[in-house]
Design an enzyme around this catalytic site. Sequence first.
Site, PDB file in Angstrom:
ATOM      1  NE  ARG A 288     -25.120  45.933  40.505  1.00  0.00           N
ATOM      2  CZ  ARG A 288     -26.259  45.918  41.187  1.00  0.00           C
ATOM      3  NH1 ARG A 288     -26.215  45.669  42.487  1.00  0.00           N
ATOM      4  NH2 ARG A 288     -27.408  46.147  40.604  1.00  0.00           N
TER       5      ARG A 288
ATOM      6  CE  LYS B 198     -41.492  39.354  53.807  1.00  0.00           C
ATOM      7  NZ  LYS B 198     -41.398  40.803  53.825  1.00  0.00           N
TER       8      LYS B 198
ATOM      9  CG  ASP C 212     -44.555  33.862  53.790  1.00  0.00           C
ATOM     10  OD1 ASP C 212     -43.702  34.197  54.636  1.00  0.00           O
ATOM     11  OD2 ASP C 212     -45.752  34.133  53.900  1.00  0.00           O
ATOM     12  CG  HIS C 213     -39.106  34.183  56.418  1.00  0.00           C
ATOM     13  ND1 HIS C 213     -39.260  35.434  55.871  1.00  0.00           N
ATOM     14  CD2 HIS C 213     -39.246  34.341  57.755  1.00  0.00           C
ATOM     15  CE1 HIS C 213     -39.474  36.303  56.825  1.00  0.00           C
ATOM     16  NE2 HIS C 213     -39.472  35.687  57.980  1.00  0.00           N
TER      17      HIS C 213
ATOM     18  CE  LYS D  15     -39.935  31.656  61.902  1.00  0.00           C
ATOM     19  NZ  LYS D  15     -38.634  31.833  62.580  1.00  0.00           N
TER      20      LYS D  15
ATOM     21  CD  GLU E 294     -40.472  42.367  62.780  1.00  0.00           C
ATOM     22  OE1 GLU E 294     -39.321  41.958  62.520  1.00  0.00           O
ATOM     23  OE2 GLU E 294     -41.145  43.061  62.005  1.00  0.00           O
TER      24      GLU E 294
ATOM     25  CG  ASP F 235     -42.223  44.153  55.345  1.00  0.00           C
ATOM     26  OD1 ASP F 235     -41.589  43.649  54.403  1.00  0.00           O
ATOM     27  OD2 ASP F 235     -41.848  44.078  56.527  1.00  0.00           O
TER      28      ASP F 235
ATOM     29  CG  HIS G 108     -44.742  37.272  56.594  1.00  0.00           C
ATOM     30  ND1 HIS G 108     -44.159  36.392  55.723  1.00  0.00           N
ATOM     31  CD2 HIS G 108     -43.773  38.175  56.897  1.00  0.00           C
ATOM     32  CE1 HIS G 108     -42.909  36.745  55.503  1.00  0.00           C
ATOM     33  NE2 HIS G 108     -42.651  37.828  56.204  1.00  0.00           N
TER      34      HIS G 108
ATOM     35  CE  LYS H 267     -40.063  46.110  60.737  1.00  0.00           C
ATOM     36  NZ  LYS H 267     -39.074  45.008  60.631  1.00  0.00           N
TER      37      LYS H 267
END
Length: 522
Positions: free
Chosen positions: A58, A165, A194-195, A199, A233, A252, A257, A357
């Site tokens: 935008r 995702k 899916d990142h 890996k 994480e 999430d 994952h 987290k």
Amino acid sequence: MAADQLQQTSSTHTAPPCTIVIFGAAGDLTKRKLIPALYNLKESKLLPDSFAVIGVARAEMTDGEFRRRLSDDMREFATDQVDPELWRWLEERLFYLSGDFGDDQTYQNLKERLNQIDTEQKTSGNFLFYLATAPDYFAPVVQRLGAAGLTSEKDSGWRHVIVEKPFGSDLKSAMKLNVDIKEVLDERQIYRIDHYLGKETVQNIMVFRFGNSIFEPIWNRRYIDSVQITAAEKVGVEQRGGYYEKAGALRDMVPNHLLQLVTLTAMEPPISFDANAVRDEQTKILHAIQHPSTEEAARRAVRGQYDAGEIDGEKVPAYRSEPNVAPDSEVETFVALKLLIDNWRWADVPFYLRTGKRLAARDTEIAITFKHPPFSLFRKTPIDRLTTNRLVLHIQPDEGISLRFGAKVPGPVLGIGSVDMDFDYEDYFGDTPSTGYERLLYDCMLGDATLFQRADQVEAGWAVVAPIQEIWSERGRGSLPTYPAGSWGPVEADELLKSDNQGWEKTYNVADKTKPVQRDQD
């Protein structure tokens, strides 16, 4: 062999000419991951000379302003020192289009710009559309691309669409999203990314299992006691509180994952490395995971939310004190699950999953614990227990593989110590700059969907967590355990494994070369 030699031998040719269109190009993903990944692909000589990128967002910007902004971002986010010549090559191929994703005129303007750039850059009519947008835009953007004639392959090159995702928020929404985008696209055109699958260690799981004859014969319930998959994480939700309030740790992380790691660990050998052959075996595992009753789901699933605590000597706030988070939020930031797979290979072998987290360390790994050998040989010795053999696949932050076995401790008295034999990717192959998106972008340009999820995989993954979502939605407020930031989650997660006489694998850095040999305390 040097890292650059390895890069060249791992791929046989450059990608075909193409233009990549990034919707949401003003966001973090573009500057932190996608543009640095494309730079790394160029450095590896895997991008074609006939290539271009069009950013769509935008914000009002010219091509020059877009290029200058990304040039500044590269200095901040590139994984290695930027070569001016290589960056100039890529920078000259960056273009920008301002527009609202919900406005049909944006897509007519995009069509005109694509035709112009395709002619100038000679990209052969091959277009890759990357949806780096909020999930609410996935279906509308695809439908408007179709209405503008930008997804048809009848009279031109290929059209591929990468969807970020989360792909849906539950089984029902995922099924609807599949229906909506498949009204426009064939399944072979859709790349649900899916990142984690970018890996190196994740990609190496199949090579490790099926390319080495010493592991596959013991990869079953006869020799393996349990499997643990951790995705921890240290960071909190940071500025993503608004998104996380709608998602939570279960949505999430688990259906994409963690279940992807489960399928790669547990799948049967495919008949080939063809994309559909691999994904067929992954989908079979998802269908074989037990769907527990409501009562069983309550026993096999633990959730938690981080409270205030301390990480690396710094005090950090509770989740409910984070920006854009409700002060009485019941959203989980930690999940631990016990899964059982109903097939011949894995019957009665528990798969334990945990993610969260603000945990004690940043660590993603797969730990395979093997069964104890018979103790009878050591009955009349000073040894009262044997080493627990573990194979650990370290995925991030340090990629590698560790094997734990028992060895005699030097000295006149018979004693066994636990020894870790470590393989570290960086030590062995060198430090190859990577954002984790290089292989995924490259494969999409080649039309190889092996590392991307198929529609039935997505739906099967959501079906696994559906009973858990149901039981958690039915529980009243105030039933959410908390855990201090900097810990390994709520005590209920430890109790989940203690009920099976198990314990969570103690994580460590595979690159740490100072670990002493430990006398066995398992």
